[in-house]
Design a protein around this motif. Structure first.
Motif, PDB file in Angstrom:
ATOM      1  N   THR A 254       0.905  -1.248   0.024  1.00 34.24           N
ATOM      2  CA  THR A 254      -0.135   0.011   0.119  1.00 34.24           C
ATOM      3  C   THR A 254       0.773   1.195  -0.086  1.00 34.24           C
ATOM      4  O   THR A 254       2.081   0.998   0.195  1.00 34.24           O
ATOM      5  N   TYR A 255       0.490   2.285  -0.442  1.00 30.44           N
ATOM      6  CA  TYR A 255       0.936   3.669  -0.342  1.00 30.44           C
ATOM      7  C   TYR A 255       0.410   4.384   0.889  1.00 30.44           C
ATOM      8  O   TYR A 255       0.828   5.563   0.720  1.00 30.44           O
ATOM      9  N   VAL A 256      -0.501   4.057   1.231  1.00 35.03           N
ATOM     10  CA  VAL A 256      -1.289   4.896   2.338  1.00 35.03           C
ATOM     11  C   VAL A 256      -0.847   4.656   3.838  1.00 35.03           C
ATOM     12  O   VAL A 256      -1.081   3.566   4.476  1.00 35.03           O
TER      13      VAL A 256
ATOM     14  N   HIS B 288       4.292  10.621   6.226  1.00 35.16           N
ATOM     15  CA  HIS B 288       2.958  10.862   5.233  1.00 35.16           C
ATOM     16  C   HIS B 288       3.869  11.047   3.871  1.00 35.16           C
ATOM     17  O   HIS B 288       4.141  12.014   3.274  1.00 35.16           O
ATOM     18  N   ASP B 289       4.378   9.818   3.230  1.00 38.97           N
ATOM     19  CA  ASP B 289       5.045   9.838   2.278  1.00 38.97           C
ATOM     20  C   ASP B 289       4.923   8.431   1.359  1.00 38.97           C
ATOM     21  O   ASP B 289       4.768   7.473   1.859  1.00 38.97           O
ATOM     22  N   ASP B 290       4.493   8.794   0.104  1.00 40.74           N
ATOM     23  CA  ASP B 290       4.370   7.443  -0.697  1.00 40.74           C
ATOM     24  C   ASP B 290       5.332   6.471  -0.892  1.00 40.74           C
ATOM     25  O   ASP B 290       5.135   5.174  -0.484  1.00 40.74           O
ATOM     26  N   ILE B 291       6.537   6.614  -1.236  1.00 43.51           N
ATOM     27  CA  ILE B 291       7.515   5.803  -1.278  1.00 43.51           C
ATOM     28  C   ILE B 291       8.047   5.034  -0.023  1.00 43.51           C
ATOM     29  O   ILE B 291       8.419   3.784   0.063  1.00 43.51           O
ATOM     30  N   ILE B 292       7.985   5.898   0.973  1.00 41.92           N
ATOM     31  CA  ILE B 292       8.247   5.194   2.463  1.00 41.92           C
ATOM     32  C   ILE B 292       7.367   4.272   2.870  1.00 41.92           C
ATOM     33  O   ILE B 292       7.455   3.162   3.390  1.00 41.92           O
ATOM     34  N   THR B 293       6.004   4.595   2.435  1.00 43.84           N
ATOM     35  CA  THR B 293       4.967   3.728   3.117  1.00 43.84           C
ATOM     36  C   THR B 293       4.928   2.408   2.147  1.00 43.84           C
ATOM     37  O   THR B 293       4.998   1.477   2.843  1.00 43.84           O
ATOM     38  N   PHE B 294       5.469   2.411   1.015  1.00 44.58           N
ATOM     39  CA  PHE B 294       5.163   1.582   0.088  1.00 44.58           C
ATOM     40  C   PHE B 294       6.575   0.788   0.493  1.00 44.58           C
ATOM     41  O   PHE B 294       6.228  -0.692   0.661  1.00 44.58           O
ATOM     42  N   ALA B 295       7.735   1.095   0.752  1.00 45.82           N
ATOM     43  CA  ALA B 295       8.674   0.292   1.236  1.00 45.82           C
ATOM     44  C   ALA B 295       8.415  -0.565   2.463  1.00 45.82           C
ATOM     45  O   ALA B 295       8.696  -1.636   2.500  1.00 45.82           O
ATOM     46  N   LEU B 296       7.794   0.319   3.529  1.00 40.87           N
ATOM     47  CA  LEU B 296       7.466  -0.289   4.963  1.00 40.87           C
ATOM     48  C   LEU B 296       6.685  -1.381   4.779  1.00 40.87           C
ATOM     49  O   LEU B 296       6.561  -2.282   5.282  1.00 40.87           O
TER      50      LEU B 296
END
Ligand SMILES: *[C@@H]1O[C@H](CO)[C@@H](O)[C@H](O)[C@H]1NC(C)=O
Length: 378
Positions: free
Chosen positions: A232-234, A245-253
């Motif tokens: 997810t990106y959310v 609140h960041d798309d790529i960091i959320t995705f990586a995690l």
């Protein structure tokens, strides 16, 4: 009757043999995997001619590719270029889903086109999550998330990434500096951390596909892998941790929490990525960066190209004139490679130069022998 039956069977078999693949083709050959490519465009009129040219040149069947394109808040002619390219190319692709918004130039809270307030992240997160859901819904085998300041100069890239068999994978992209599209370390609060491994991978000392905590800008996701359903990106979807609140960091995690290792491959040259702009930089600065990158590309590769259709959209930055009367280039005749590279660089820089053939030391050993013992008289 029996004979007629035999004859008709004979014809049927012959017919079947004519339509099935020949002996050299396998009867169980599969069609290439389906790929949905997500492209978000904003103020990229200067990179689009190159970006789209290389996208078009990817050696992968276009009828197995769906394009998902969103473009909004442009202050340049990005939409015009996209439309022009789509008019000429959309029929080759399996499908094209293109939506744009030409009403607004700024996202609320932005002070300029390179400013990333929370509202802009929210916007990107929402677009990326929509594309991810769309790809799953369409039963795409792969989702390819591609930023349009990426130039995939190696046309075999997509095929090669699929062949690695990794679930989330990126090709290592070079820039005109130390910047690239992967991280080797992450701080405790999930931001970038530089490590020695990073430069080893970047400089291709250590070739292969490497497990890393972050890849971005060009990410290929194998959606057939069950655990990718958790990606997810959310940030709000990851309840257990306090994600930025960041798309790529959320995705990586979300990948890490789903047990999916991200990989970056540097086994060969794949392409280039632009360094992101700083908050105060205008779009015109990106044009200068593009010129730097094009010069960097010339060190190891042929010049960056655009298709005939898109070449009228190539932009040149406004530069201060050189206060020099004449430029000379001295070149050894037996080094045509260097001559070619310099000519390409001079062309890119819009500099006219007179070429002078260098005196080749290899041919004049006798003449210069005196210099070793006594001072040279020239
Ligand atoms: C998740 O992150 C931890 C800490 O960095 C790391 O040790 C682990 O290998 C990662 N898991 C995957 C699947 O990448």
């Amino acid at each position: 009757m029996k004979l007629v039956g035999t004859i008709s069977l004979f014809f049927q078999i012959n017919f079947i043999l004519n339509v099935v693949p020949s002996e050299t083709e396998s009867l169980t050959q599969y069609k290439p995997n389906t790929v949905l490519i997500e492209i978000l465009v904003r103020n990229k009129a200067h990179t689009l001619p190159y970006f789209l040219t290389y996208l078009e040149r990817l050696e992968y069947p276009k009828d197995r590719i769906s394009l998902w394109i969103r473009s909004d808040h442009n202050q340049d002619n990005s939409l015009e270029i996209l439309n022009k390219w789509l008019d000429a190319n959309r029929d080759y692709y399996h499908s094209v889903d293109f939506e744009f918004d030409s009403k607004n130039e700024r996202i609320e809270g932005e002070i300029g086109p390179s400013h990333w307030p929370k509202s802009r992240y929210t916007h990107i997160i929402s677009l990326r999550e929509t594309a991810l859901k769309r790809a799953r819904h369409k039963w795409a085998d792969y989702l390819m998330v591609l930023d349009c300041d990426v130039f995939i100069t190696n046309p075999k890239t997509l095929r090669k990434l699929i062949d690695t068999g990794h679930t989330v994978i990126s090709p290592m992209l070079r820039s005109d500096g130390l910047y690239s599209n992967f991280w080797c370390g992450m701080t405790e609060d999930f931001y970038y951390q530089r490590t020695d491994d990073y430069t080893n991978i970047l400089n291709m000392h250590n070739k292969g596909c490497h497990k890393v905590p972050m890849v971005h800008s060009f990410v290929l996701i194998d959606l057939r892998v069950l655990s990718t359903d958790w990606l997810t990106y959310v940030p709000g979807n990851l309840e257990s941790i306090n994600v930025p609140h960041d798309d790529i960091i959320t995705f990586a995690l979300s990948a890490n929490l789903s047990g999916i290792a991200m990989h970056v491959c540097n086994d060969e040259f794949y392409g280039y990525v632009m360094v992101p702009l700083e908050v105060d930089d205008g779009i015109s600065y990106d044009l200068l960066q593009l010129k730097n990158l094009k010069l960097e590309v010339l060190v190891d590769n042929p010049p960056m190209e655009t298709s005939h259709l898109l070449s009228p959209y190539v932009q040149q930055p406004n530069e201060a004139q050189l206060d020099i009367e004449k430029v000379f280039m001295i070149n050894l005749k037996r080094r045509p490679d260097r001559r070619e590279r310099m000519l390409n660089s001079l062309k890119e820089l819009n500099i006219e130069a007179e070429i002078i053939e260098a005196v080749d030391g290899q041919n004049t050993v006798g003449t210069f022998a005196c210099c070793k013992s006594s001072p040279c008289q020239i």
